[in-house]
Design a protein around this motif. Sequence first.
Motif, PDB file in Angstrom:
ATOM      1  N   GLY A   1       0.798  -1.232   0.000  1.00  0.00           N
ATOM      2  CA  GLY A   1       0.000   0.000   0.000  1.00  0.00           C
ATOM      3  C   GLY A   1       0.824   1.271   0.000  1.00  0.00           C
ATOM      4  O   GLY A   1       0.297   2.350   0.281  1.00  0.00           O
ATOM      5  N   THR A   2       2.107   1.173  -0.326  1.00  0.00           N
ATOM      6  CA  THR A   2       2.975   2.352  -0.319  1.00  0.00           C
ATOM      7  C   THR A   2       2.530   3.361  -1.368  1.00  0.00           C
ATOM      8  O   THR A   2       2.506   4.569  -1.110  1.00  0.00           O
ATOM      9  N   THR A   3       2.142   2.870  -2.530  1.00  0.00           N
ATOM     10  CA  THR A   3       1.701   3.773  -3.602  1.00  0.00           C
ATOM     11  C   THR A   3       0.470   4.563  -3.165  1.00  0.00           C
ATOM     12  O   THR A   3       0.362   5.762  -3.425  1.00  0.00           O
ATOM     13  N   LEU A   4      -0.432   3.881  -2.510  1.00  0.00           N
ATOM     14  CA  LEU A   4      -1.643   4.557  -2.035  1.00  0.00           C
ATOM     15  C   LEU A   4      -1.299   5.624  -0.998  1.00  0.00           C
ATOM     16  O   LEU A   4      -1.836   6.730  -1.034  1.00  0.00           O
ATOM     17  N   LYS A   5      -0.386   5.315  -0.095  1.00  0.00           N
ATOM     18  CA  LYS A   5       0.005   6.303   0.916  1.00  0.00           C
ATOM     19  C   LYS A   5       0.637   7.522   0.261  1.00  0.00           C
ATOM     20  O   LYS A   5       0.338   8.667   0.618  1.00  0.00           O
ATOM     21  N   LEU A   6       1.533   7.284  -0.710  1.00  0.00           N
ATOM     22  CA  LEU A   6       2.170   8.403  -1.408  1.00  0.00           C
ATOM     23  C   LEU A   6       1.136   9.255  -2.148  1.00  0.00           C
ATOM     24  O   LEU A   6       1.229  10.488  -2.189  1.00  0.00           O
ATOM     25  N   HIS A   7       0.162   8.577  -2.733  1.00  0.00           N
ATOM     26  CA  HIS A   7      -0.905   9.300  -3.450  1.00  0.00           C
ATOM     27  C   HIS A   7      -1.702  10.193  -2.485  1.00  0.00           C
ATOM     28  O   HIS A   7      -2.028  11.340  -2.796  1.00  0.00           O
ATOM     29  N   VAL A   8      -2.000   9.655  -1.304  1.00  0.00           N
ATOM     30  CA  VAL A   8      -2.728  10.436  -0.287  1.00  0.00           C
ATOM     31  C   VAL A   8      -1.874  11.609   0.176  1.00  0.00           C
ATOM     32  O   VAL A   8      -2.352  12.741   0.311  1.00  0.00           O
ATOM     33  N   TYR A   9      -0.557  11.379   0.410  1.00  0.00           N
ATOM     34  CA  TYR A   9       0.326  12.465   0.842  1.00  0.00           C
ATOM     35  C   TYR A   9       0.388  13.566  -0.210  1.00  0.00           C
ATOM     36  O   TYR A   9       0.341  14.747   0.116  1.00  0.00           O
ATOM     37  N   ARG A  10       0.507  13.174  -1.481  1.00  0.00           N
ATOM     38  CA  ARG A  10       0.558  14.184  -2.564  1.00  0.00           C
ATOM     39  C   ARG A  10      -0.748  14.974  -2.627  1.00  0.00           C
ATOM     40  O   ARG A  10      -0.741  16.158  -2.910  1.00  0.00           O
ATOM     41  N   GLY A  11      -1.880  14.284  -2.409  1.00  0.00           N
ATOM     42  CA  GLY A  11      -3.170  14.972  -2.392  1.00  0.00           C
ATOM     43  C   GLY A  11      -3.231  16.011  -1.289  1.00  0.00           C
ATOM     44  O   GLY A  11      -3.882  17.050  -1.419  1.00  0.00           O
ATOM     45  N   LEU A  12      -2.550  15.775  -0.181  1.00  0.00           N
ATOM     46  CA  LEU A  12      -2.509  16.739   0.923  1.00  0.00           C
ATOM     47  C   LEU A  12      -1.500  17.853   0.682  1.00  0.00           C
ATOM     48  O   LEU A  12      -1.549  18.884   1.350  1.00  0.00           O
ATOM     49  N   GLY A  13      -0.568  17.647  -0.281  1.00  0.00           N
ATOM     50  CA  GLY A  13       0.458  18.648  -0.550  1.00  0.00           C
ATOM     51  C   GLY A  13       1.810  18.277   0.022  1.00  0.00           C
ATOM     52  O   GLY A  13       2.679  19.133   0.187  1.00  0.00           O
ATOM     53  N   ILE A  14       2.024  17.005   0.331  1.00  0.00           N
ATOM     54  CA  ILE A  14       3.300  16.545   0.906  1.00  0.00           C
ATOM     55  C   ILE A  14       3.951  15.589  -0.097  1.00  0.00           C
ATOM     56  O   ILE A  14       3.338  14.601  -0.516  1.00  0.00           O
ATOM     57  N   GLU A  15       5.195  15.906  -0.487  1.00  0.00           N
ATOM     58  CA  GLU A  15       5.948  15.009  -1.376  1.00  0.00           C
ATOM     59  C   GLU A  15       7.163  14.491  -0.600  1.00  0.00           C
ATOM     60  O   GLU A  15       7.907  15.264  -0.002  1.00  0.00           O
ATOM     61  N   LEU A  16       7.350  13.193  -0.653  1.00  0.00           N
ATOM     62  CA  LEU A  16       8.459  12.560   0.067  1.00  0.00           C
ATOM     63  C   LEU A  16       9.576  12.203  -0.923  1.00  0.00           C
ATOM     64  O   LEU A  16       9.307  11.738  -2.029  1.00  0.00           O
TER      65      LEU A  16
END
Length: 196
Positions: free
Chosen positions: A137-152
Amino acid sequence: MVLLEEEPHRLLASVQENFGIDGDTAQIARISDDLKSLQSSRQKTKDDQQRLLRNLTRALNAAKQTHDEAAKTHQSARHVEKLYELDREKFNLGKKILDLEKQTHLLEGQLAQLRQELDNLDADDPTDRAVQEEDDGTTLKLHVYRGLGIELEEDGAGGYSKAIVRNVAKGDFNIVNLEEKKWTRHFYVNYFWDLL
């Protein structure tokens, strides 16, 4: 008592001489003539007024008749004009109804298309996609973070070394170095929320 000793006819003659009714009778005759003249004048005025009244009555009746005929003609012209106006209004309403029916058909087509797209989107669940692409589920977490405005940013060893936090409302961004040994995940979550 001297007066009573005289004869009555002499007394009457004396009274008649002293009273002098000739002026009075002449005055009465003049008054009688004036009354006759006044009566004649009044009768003439009355006759003239009655004649004028008859003429005015005839004119009034003629004017009423003309008015009634004009009103009938006007009402019939108005009736015809009203019919034309109602026909125009009926035509305009029919045209508007046709336009609304066309617009309704277009909107129904758009609604059907949008429902189809919604059904497709409902069928395409990003969670399922993420699970299919990557089991953890890493891709999903990254997608949610990007939706919030956070890029890792990855550190190359399977972890993340930096986070770029964008605040759209303020129009700025912050770069946060991630040091798990120094700070807990709970601290970073609260810190990111404060920056957003």
